[in-house]
Motif scaffolding. Structure first.
Motif, mmCIF file in Angstrom:
data_model
loop_
_atom_site.group_PDB
_atom_site.id
_atom_site.type_symbol
_atom_site.label_atom_id
_atom_site.label_comp_id
_atom_site.label_asym_id
_atom_site.label_seq_id
_atom_site.Cartn_x
_atom_site.Cartn_y
_atom_site.Cartn_z
ATOM 1 N N ASN A 98 -9.105 12.573 -10.883
ATOM 2 C CA ASN A 98 -8.048 12.764 -9.890
ATOM 3 C C ASN A 98 -6.694 12.281 -10.397
ATOM 4 O OD1 ASN A 98 -9.939 13.691 -7.935
ATOM 5 N ND2 ASN A 98 -10.452 11.572 -7.408
ATOM 6 N N THR A 99 -5.643 13.047 -10.097
ATOM 7 C CA THR A 99 -4.274 12.665 -10.415
ATOM 8 C C THR A 99 -3.556 12.254 -9.144
ATOM 9 O OG1 THR A 99 -4.161 14.230 -12.257
ATOM 10 C CG2 THR A 99 -2.081 13.419 -11.402
ATOM 11 N N ASN A 100 -3.062 11.031 -9.090
ATOM 12 C CA ASN A 100 -2.364 10.575 -7.905
ATOM 13 C C ASN A 100 -0.994 11.229 -7.794
ATOM 14 O OD1 ASN A 100 -0.413 8.363 -6.531
ATOM 15 N ND2 ASN A 100 -2.460 8.287 -5.645
ATOM 16 N N MET A 101 -0.714 11.780 -6.627
ATOM 17 C CA MET A 101 0.567 12.444 -6.398
ATOM 18 C C MET A 101 1.434 11.694 -5.401
ATOM 19 S SD MET A 101 0.267 14.886 -8.525
ATOM 20 C CE MET A 101 1.710 15.872 -8.140
ATOM 21 N N ASP A 102 1.013 10.477 -5.035
ATOM 22 C CA ASP A 102 1.805 9.667 -4.110
ATOM 23 C C ASP A 102 2.924 8.918 -4.825
ATOM 24 O OD1 ASP A 102 0.128 10.373 -1.911
ATOM 25 O OD2 ASP A 102 -1.341 8.913 -2.628
ATOM 26 N N THR B 106 -5.619 7.103 -3.750
ATOM 27 C CA THR B 106 -4.502 6.387 -3.146
ATOM 28 C C THR B 106 -3.949 5.392 -4.159
ATOM 29 O OG1 THR B 106 -6.004 4.738 -2.195
ATOM 30 C CG2 THR B 106 -5.399 6.617 -0.797
ATOM 31 N N ALA B 107 -2.814 4.786 -3.840
ATOM 32 C CA ALA B 107 -2.174 3.865 -4.783
ATOM 33 C C ALA B 107 -1.827 2.551 -4.100
ATOM 34 C CB ALA B 107 -0.913 4.500 -5.378
ATOM 35 N N GLU B 108 -2.006 1.474 -4.847
ATOM 36 C CA GLU B 108 -1.590 0.143 -4.425
ATOM 37 C C GLU B 108 -0.601 -0.401 -5.445
ATOM 38 O OE1 GLU B 108 -5.833 -1.176 -2.308
ATOM 39 O OE2 GLU B 108 -5.188 -2.109 -4.199
ATOM 40 N N ALA C 296 0.867 -1.177 0.000
ATOM 41 C CA ALA C 296 0.000 0.000 0.000
ATOM 42 C C ALA C 296 0.907 1.231 0.000
ATOM 43 C CB ALA C 296 -0.912 -0.003 1.215
ATOM 44 N N VAL C 297 0.879 1.990 -1.070
ATOM 45 C CA VAL C 297 1.734 3.171 -1.176
ATOM 46 C C VAL C 297 1.293 4.195 -0.129
ATOM 47 C CG1 VAL C 297 2.497 5.040 -2.681
ATOM 48 C CG2 VAL C 297 2.097 2.755 -3.631
ATOM 49 N N PRO C 298 2.213 4.737 0.665
ATOM 50 C CA PRO C 298 1.841 5.737 1.675
ATOM 51 C C PRO C 298 1.079 6.908 1.056
ATOM 52 C CG PRO C 298 4.096 5.008 2.024
ATOM 53 C CD PRO C 298 3.653 4.411 0.719
ATOM 54 N N ASP C 299 -0.008 7.278 1.667
ATOM 55 C CA ASP C 299 -0.859 8.365 1.168
ATOM 56 C C ASP C 299 -0.312 9.693 1.673
ATOM 57 O OD1 ASP C 299 -2.900 9.782 0.001
ATOM 58 O OD2 ASP C 299 -4.393 9.274 1.534
ATOM 59 N N VAL C 300 0.796 10.115 1.064
ATOM 60 C CA VAL C 300 1.494 11.308 1.543
ATOM 61 C C VAL C 300 0.828 12.600 1.075
ATOM 62 C CG1 VAL C 300 3.711 10.141 1.784
ATOM 63 C CG2 VAL C 300 3.105 11.173 -0.400
ATOM 64 N N PHE D 171 0.405 -0.627 -10.723
ATOM 65 C CA PHE D 171 -0.004 0.401 -9.772
ATOM 66 C C PHE D 171 -1.498 0.651 -9.970
ATOM 67 C CE2 PHE D 171 4.538 1.396 -9.723
ATOM 68 C CZ PHE D 171 4.749 1.669 -8.370
ATOM 69 N N LYS D 172 -2.280 0.255 -8.994
ATOM 70 C CA LYS D 172 -3.731 0.462 -9.015
ATOM 71 C C LYS D 172 -4.025 1.747 -8.252
ATOM 72 C CE LYS D 172 -8.048 -1.992 -7.901
ATOM 73 N NZ LYS D 172 -8.588 -3.269 -7.330
ATOM 74 N N ILE D 173 -4.545 2.731 -8.977
ATOM 75 C CA ILE D 173 -4.812 4.039 -8.375
ATOM 76 C C ILE D 173 -6.281 4.062 -7.944
ATOM 77 C CG2 ILE D 173 -4.618 6.520 -8.623
ATOM 78 C CD1 ILE D 173 -1.982 4.972 -8.999
ATOM 79 N N ILE D 174 -6.524 3.920 -6.667
ATOM 80 C CA ILE D 174 -7.880 3.872 -6.143
ATOM 81 C C ILE D 174 -8.492 5.275 -6.187
ATOM 82 C CG2 ILE D 174 -9.349 3.153 -4.220
ATOM 83 C CD1 ILE D 174 -7.643 0.908 -5.435
ATOM 84 N N GLY D 175 -9.528 5.426 -7.019
ATOM 85 C CA GLY D 175 -10.163 6.734 -7.181
ATOM 86 C C GLY D 175 -9.470 7.619 -8.197
ATOM 87 N N GLY D 176 -8.452 7.073 -8.862
ATOM 88 C CA GLY D 176 -7.704 7.860 -9.848
ATOM 89 C C GLY D 176 -8.428 7.960 -11.177
ATOM 90 N N GLY D 177 -8.220 9.049 -11.875
ATOM 91 C CA GLY D 177 -8.846 9.272 -13.170
ATOM 92 C C GLY D 177 -7.908 8.970 -14.329
ATOM 93 N N HIS D 178 -8.147 9.632 -15.441
ATOM 94 C CA HIS D 178 -7.393 9.399 -16.679
ATOM 95 C C HIS D 178 -6.233 10.382 -16.722
ATOM 96 C CE1 HIS D 178 -7.129 7.622 -20.683
ATOM 97 N NE2 HIS D 178 -6.957 8.836 -21.203
#
Length: 233
Positions: free
Chosen positions: A199-203, A162-164, A151-155, A180-187
């Motif tokens: 949403n863009t994951n920044m973790d 979030t990212a897995e 589970a990638v830290p949600d920094v 990398f599975k981006i939970i709630g991430g968009g395109h």
């Protein structure tokens, strides 16, 4: 910045006009993309005449349509590419069934569960469910079907996702599949300062993760000394 410090060349080819915008012709029949495949082959040859290219360390990555194209290069130009990565892209069942990869191929997939353009669950433009796509490459590379999970830290909590991280190791010739599975991430491209769609994951920083992945592989280490890898099921 990564290329400047790691000493590799970044090439940004642009596709022709399809459907009102520039792109690669990889959503229809495989034959429709032959012109693009020929172009990439000639592009590599041309660049190799001008620069000192390590032919064992050529990789492809792209976002969305560019991710689809990277999978096509893995399937239909596997003699040139050591590994590929797809961000928000995928494969159709038609292209998977026609895939002719001749060696174990390390693959990284980065995809958001809330992607409204290339749906995580598949369908729409004909893409496979992302979980199914990852499994197909895991099976193709004969990787351990049970991944190492982190589970990638949600920094950065303000990115609303979030990212897995899943790593499937133990494949033939050392090939792995990372997801990398981006939970709630968009395109979007993870780590980019601009949100295009959702949403863009920044973790994580997709560019850094992809180079970390690519830098481990050389084509001549992946080519089997005798025969081919098992046929796809």
């Amino acid at each position: 910045p990564i290329a400047d410090t790691a000493n590799f060349i970044v090439v940004h080819p642009q596709g022709l006009n399809i459907g009102g915008g520039a792109g690669w012709n990889n959503f229809a029949a495989v034959s429709a993309n032959q012109g693009d495949l020929n172009f990439v082959e000639k592009m590599i040859t041309e660049i190799s005449t001008q620069y000192n290219i390590d032919q064992n360390r050529i990789y492809s990555t792209g976002m969305s349509n560019g991710g689809f194209m990277s999978y096509d290069l893995a399937c239909f130009m596997s003699d040139r590419f050591a590994a590929i990565a797809s961000v928000t892209g995928g494969m159709s069942a038609v292209h998977w069934n026609a895939c002719q990869a001749t060696h174990p191929t390390p693959v990284m997939q980065i995809h958001g569960t809330a992607d409204a353009v290339v749906a995580y669950n598949g369908g729409g433009i004909g893409s496979l469910h992302v979980d199914s796509l990852v499994k197909k490459w895991v099976d193709f590379n004969n990787c351990n079907p049970t991944p190492t999970f982190t589970a990638v830290p949600d920094v950065v909590t303000s990115d609303n996702c979030t990212a897995e991280h899943y790593v499937y190791s133990g494949g033939t010739q050392g090939a792995t599949v990372e997801f990398f599975k981006i939970i709630g991430g968009g395109h979007n491209w993870a780590g980019a300062p601009i949100s295009v769609n959702g949403n863009t994951n920044m973790d994580i920083n997709a560019s850094k993760e992809i180079w970390r992945f690519f830098s481990k592989y050389k084509l001549n280490d992946l080519i089997l000394k005798t025969g081919n890898i098992d046929d796809k099921e």
